[in-house]
Design an enzyme around this catalytic site. Sequence first.
Site, PDB file in Angstrom:
ATOM      1  N   HIS A   1       0.812  -1.221   0.000  1.00  0.00           N
ATOM      2  CA  HIS A   1       0.000   0.000   0.000  1.00  0.00           C
ATOM      3  C   HIS A   1       0.842   1.267   0.000  1.00  0.00           C
ATOM      4  CE1 HIS A   1      -3.356  -2.679   1.829  1.00  0.00           C
ATOM      5  NE2 HIS A   1      -3.297  -2.769   0.521  1.00  0.00           N
TER       6      HIS A   1
ATOM      7  N   CYS B   1       3.392  13.433  -6.840  1.00  0.00           N
ATOM      8  CA  CYS B   1       2.436  14.248  -7.581  1.00  0.00           C
ATOM      9  C   CYS B   1       1.465  13.318  -8.288  1.00  0.00           C
ATOM     10  CB  CYS B   1       3.146  15.132  -8.595  1.00  0.00           C
ATOM     11  SG  CYS B   1       2.005  16.054  -9.671  1.00  0.00           S
TER      12      CYS B   1
END
Length: 265
Positions: free
Chosen positions: A131, A139
Site C-alpha cells: 500500500h 504528484c
Amino acid sequence: MFRRADAAPPEPSAAVALADFGRRSHRIVAFTGAGISTESGIPDYRGPNGVWATGAVPTLDGFLNDAETRRAYWRRRRESYTDLLHAEPNAGHRALAALAAGGRLIGVVTQNIDGLHQRAGHDPETVVELHGSAHRVRCLDCGTTWPATEIQTRLGPEDTEPRCDRCGGPIRAATVLFGEPVPSVALRRAADLAAACDLMLVVGSSLVVNPAAQIPLLAQRGGARLAILNRTPTPLDGAADLVVRAEAGPTLEAVVREIGMRGDR
C-alpha cells in the site's frame, strides 16, 4: 500433525506452537498488517481511533475533486507525520528482522505504510510495501516524488496545500487510497515471494482487504504452510495450519528465543 491454537493461548504456548513451525521452515515470508504496528503507537485503521471509526476514510476521488478534502488532509498530515517519524520498531518488527538475519525469513509483504520493518533492520529490497509508503510524497499528475520530510518543511498556513513544483498538480503521500489499485509491481513481487516460501506467517492482519489478503492463499496453494498470529479472528483461520490469538511483539520475541535455544530438528 500440526496443532491449531483456536482459543487465546498464554504466550508460552503460542511461542512454542509458532516456533515448531519456524524451526521446520527455511524460507519464511511474513505478511504483516496494522496489528504489528499498533504496539509502536500507530493506530489501526479499524481500531477505535482509526479512519473506519471516525468516518474519515480517504478516497482517491475525494482527494482529486474536493479542495477542502486536500486542505484537511494536509492539516492532519502536519501532526500525524511528525508522530510517525517518532514511532520506533517494536519487539515484533525486531523479531522478524532477527529471523531474516538468521537466514530463515526471505522477505516481508506488508500492508503497512510506516517503514518500521526497514527501520528494524530489514533490507529494503526484501520488503514489499503493498500500500505504498508514508515516507514518500508524489504528484498525482506527473508522478514526481520527494522524501516526505522535504515536503513537511514546505507546509504553509493551515488552510493551504502544497503543490507540485514541476507541474502544479496535487501531491500527497505515496500510499494507496480506497478506490485506487495496488501497484502491479508490488503485487508481482508479493506473488513471487509467496511462491518461494515454505511458511507464510501472517502477523497482525485482519485479512479482509483485497487483493492483499489473497497473498497468503497463493503461498498455501503453492505448498507452503500458513500460520496466522492475530488478536482477532480472520476469514482465513479455517484454512490455516496454525492460528494463534496473541499479541504480536511478545509472541514473536519468544518465538525467536525458542528457535535460538532449541536449534534445528
